[in-house]
Design a protein around this motif. Structure first.
Motif, PDB file in Angstrom:
ATOM      1  N   GLU A 120      89.810  11.874  70.088  1.00 14.41           N
ATOM      2  CA  GLU A 120      89.510  11.535  69.050  1.00 14.41           C
ATOM      3  C   GLU A 120      89.195  12.839  68.110  1.00 14.41           C
ATOM      4  OE1 GLU A 120      88.039   7.760  67.445  1.00 14.41           O
ATOM      5  OE2 GLU A 120      87.706   7.558  70.035  1.00 14.41           O
ATOM      6  N   VAL A 121      89.014  14.126  68.298  1.00 11.69           N
ATOM      7  CA  VAL A 121      87.792  15.199  67.566  1.00 11.69           C
ATOM      8  C   VAL A 121      88.631  16.420  68.419  1.00 11.69           C
ATOM      9  CG1 VAL A 121      86.267  16.350  66.505  1.00 11.69           C
ATOM     10  CG2 VAL A 121      86.140  13.087  67.229  1.00 11.69           C
ATOM     11  N   PRO A 122      89.643  16.254  68.650  1.00 18.13           N
ATOM     12  CA  PRO A 122      90.447  17.279  69.175  1.00 18.13           C
ATOM     13  C   PRO A 122      89.871  19.247  69.276  1.00 18.13           C
ATOM     14  CG  PRO A 122      91.773  17.363  67.183  1.00 18.13           C
ATOM     15  CD  PRO A 122      90.360  16.246  66.811  1.00 18.13           C
ATOM     16  N   HIS A 123      88.808  19.501  67.821  1.00 19.79           N
ATOM     17  CA  HIS A 123      88.071  20.515  67.146  1.00 19.79           C
ATOM     18  C   HIS A 123      86.636  20.667  67.666  1.00 19.79           C
ATOM     19  CE1 HIS A 123      91.694  21.903  66.251  1.00 19.79           C
ATOM     20  NE2 HIS A 123      91.709  21.350  65.310  1.00 19.79           N
ATOM     21  N   GLY A 124      86.556  19.024  68.299  1.00 17.70           N
ATOM     22  CA  GLY A 124      84.923  18.547  69.211  1.00 17.70           C
ATOM     23  C   GLY A 124      84.325  18.893  67.498  1.00 17.70           C
ATOM     24  N   MET A 125      82.818  18.105  67.584  1.00 18.52           N
ATOM     25  CA  MET A 125      82.319  17.256  66.891  1.00 18.52           C
ATOM     26  C   MET A 125      80.971  18.073  66.350  1.00 18.52           C
ATOM     27  SD  MET A 125      82.633  14.007  65.235  1.00 18.52           S
ATOM     28  CE  MET A 125      81.080  13.702  65.037  1.00 18.52           C
ATOM     29  N   PHE A 126      80.803  19.178  67.013  1.00 19.06           N
ATOM     30  CA  PHE A 126      79.847  20.530  66.547  1.00 19.06           C
ATOM     31  C   PHE A 126      80.542  21.851  66.302  1.00 19.06           C
ATOM     32  CE2 PHE A 126      77.910  17.000  68.493  1.00 19.06           C
ATOM     33  CZ  PHE A 126      76.633  16.247  68.174  1.00 19.06           C
TER      34      PHE A 126
END
Length: 126
Positions: A120-126
């Motif tokens: 759901e977060v292809p670029h990561g949360m961090f």
């Protein structure tokens, strides 16, 4: 004291407190939180003693805290970190905003967001 040196001092204090707290030293808050501390997060109490008692029982006191970034500007320090537990390994992304005066935390705001599945977060949360 210049704004940049004040920001550096506040950043150092916040980093020290975060590191100590993440290692299990809740008492470090007694040296950092002002007696008349004001909390802006819903459900969290204001006042040093009430806030520390609340935090000592909260999930954050038993979680793994992985600091990702710190931003300091004059009286404010912003910390962005990943908070996870064995029961919730994905955990939450947290942004804390601390206002410091004369070396003590006088105000706090935060934003907490559950970490979704990686897809759901292809670029990561961090």
């Amino acid at each position: 004291m210049s704004d940049s040196s004040k920001a550096a001092r506040n950043k150092h204090l916040a980093l020290h407190g975060f590191t100590q707290f993440a290692a299990g030293n809740i008492d470090v808050l007694r040296t950092l939180v002002h007696e008349d501390f004001v909390e802006h997060s819903p459900g969290n109490p204001s006042g040093r003693e009430a806030f520390i008692a609340f935090i000592a029982e909260a999930r954050v006191a038993r979680a793994r805290l992985d600091l990702k970034r710190v931003i300091a500007d004059d009286d404010h320090v912003v910390m962005h970190y990943h908070m996870a537990t064995d029961d919730d390994p994905r955990g939450v992304a947290v942004v804390d905003i601390w206002r410091l005066v004369d070396g003590e935390i006088v105000e706090h705001w935060d934003v907490v967001q559950p970490v979704p599945e990686a897809a759901e977060v292809p670029h990561g949360m961090f």
